[in-house]
Design a protein around this motif. Structure first.
Motif, short mmCIF file in Angstrom:
data_model
loop_
_atom_site.label_atom_id
_atom_site.label_comp_id
_atom_site.label_asym_id
_atom_site.label_seq_id
_atom_site.Cartn_x
_atom_site.Cartn_y
_atom_site.Cartn_z
N ALA A 34 -69.88 -31.35 19.16
CA ALA A 34 -69.66 -30.44 20.18
C ALA A 34 -68.96 -30.84 21.56
N PHE A 35 -69.62 -31.92 22.02
CA PHE A 35 -69.19 -32.50 23.32
C PHE A 35 -69.35 -33.99 23.64
N GLY A 36 -69.81 -34.68 22.75
CA GLY A 36 -70.19 -36.09 22.86
C GLY A 36 -68.67 -36.97 23.12
N HIS A 37 -67.53 -36.40 22.61
CA HIS A 37 -66.25 -37.13 22.80
C HIS A 37 -66.04 -37.38 24.17
N ASP A 38 -66.51 -36.39 24.97
CA ASP A 38 -66.11 -36.54 26.36
C ASP A 38 -67.00 -37.56 27.36
N LYS A 73 -60.87 -24.07 37.12
CA LYS A 73 -60.35 -25.19 36.37
C LYS A 73 -61.35 -26.20 36.26
N TRP A 74 -61.94 -26.70 37.43
CA TRP A 74 -62.89 -27.66 37.60
C TRP A 74 -64.14 -27.42 36.86
N ALA A 75 -64.70 -25.99 36.94
CA ALA A 75 -65.89 -25.60 36.38
C ALA A 75 -65.71 -25.63 34.90
N GLU A 76 -64.48 -25.28 34.37
CA GLU A 76 -64.29 -25.35 32.86
C GLU A 76 -64.47 -26.72 32.22
N ILE A 77 -63.91 -27.66 33.14
CA ILE A 77 -63.96 -29.03 32.67
C ILE A 77 -65.52 -29.31 32.81
N MET A 78 -66.19 -29.38 33.91
CA MET A 78 -67.41 -29.62 34.05
C MET A 78 -68.28 -29.13 33.08
N THR A 79 -68.09 -27.97 32.76
CA THR A 79 -69.03 -27.35 31.62
C THR A 79 -68.71 -27.65 30.27
N CYS A 80 -67.72 -28.42 29.90
CA CYS A 80 -67.26 -28.58 28.60
C CYS A 80 -66.55 -27.43 27.96
N MET A 81 -66.12 -26.60 28.62
CA MET A 81 -65.23 -25.38 27.94
C MET A 81 -63.77 -25.97 27.96
N GLN A 82 -63.60 -26.95 28.48
CA GLN A 82 -62.38 -27.78 28.36
C GLN A 82 -62.69 -29.26 28.23
#
Length: 120
Positions: A34-38, A73-82
């Motif tokens: 889900a989000f480990g790649h980040d 945009k920042w929030a999308e990135i920090m919450t793993c939506m992006q």
């Protein structure tokens, strides 16, 4: 996303009656998918900000300047939506690059104090 992976794993474990260590590993596989790649890129970004706090100042200044559009945009990135690679999109990278140059000029050339030297 991590909570959903945990819930799915617990439901699977309850359904099968298998609460072994091996069965718990399914959770790790799910959250990593889900989000480990980040994680690698997150670590490198944190190291860059630690080495050069001006980067954080530039991002904060840009969010203040641009308002809600940049903050969302920042929030999308920090919450793993992006994914963190979203920072490298031309529309984001260009804005942040300009913000870094602007912040450098303001701090180093024009004498604006950086956030870490301001007194309360």
């Amino acid at each position: 996303m991590g909570g959903k992976a945990a819930a799915q794993t617990m439901m699977d474990m309850r359904r099968t009656g298998d609460f072994s260590k091996q069965s718990c590993r399914q959770y790790e596989r799910r959250w990593f998918k889900a989000f480990g790649h980040d994680f690698f890129l997150s670590q490198k970004m944190a190291e860059a900000v630690y080495a050069c706090p001006l980067l954080l100042d530039a991002m904060a200044s840009e969010m203040q300047r641009k308002g809600d559009s940049m903050m969302s945009k920042w929030a999308e990135i920090m919450t793993c939506m992006q994914p963190k690679t979203y920072f490298f999109r031309p529309d984001i990278a260009t804005q942040l690059g300009i913000a870094i140059v602007r912040e450098f000029l303001e701090q180093k050339m024009w004498g604006k104090p950086d956030c870490y030297r301001l007194k309360a």
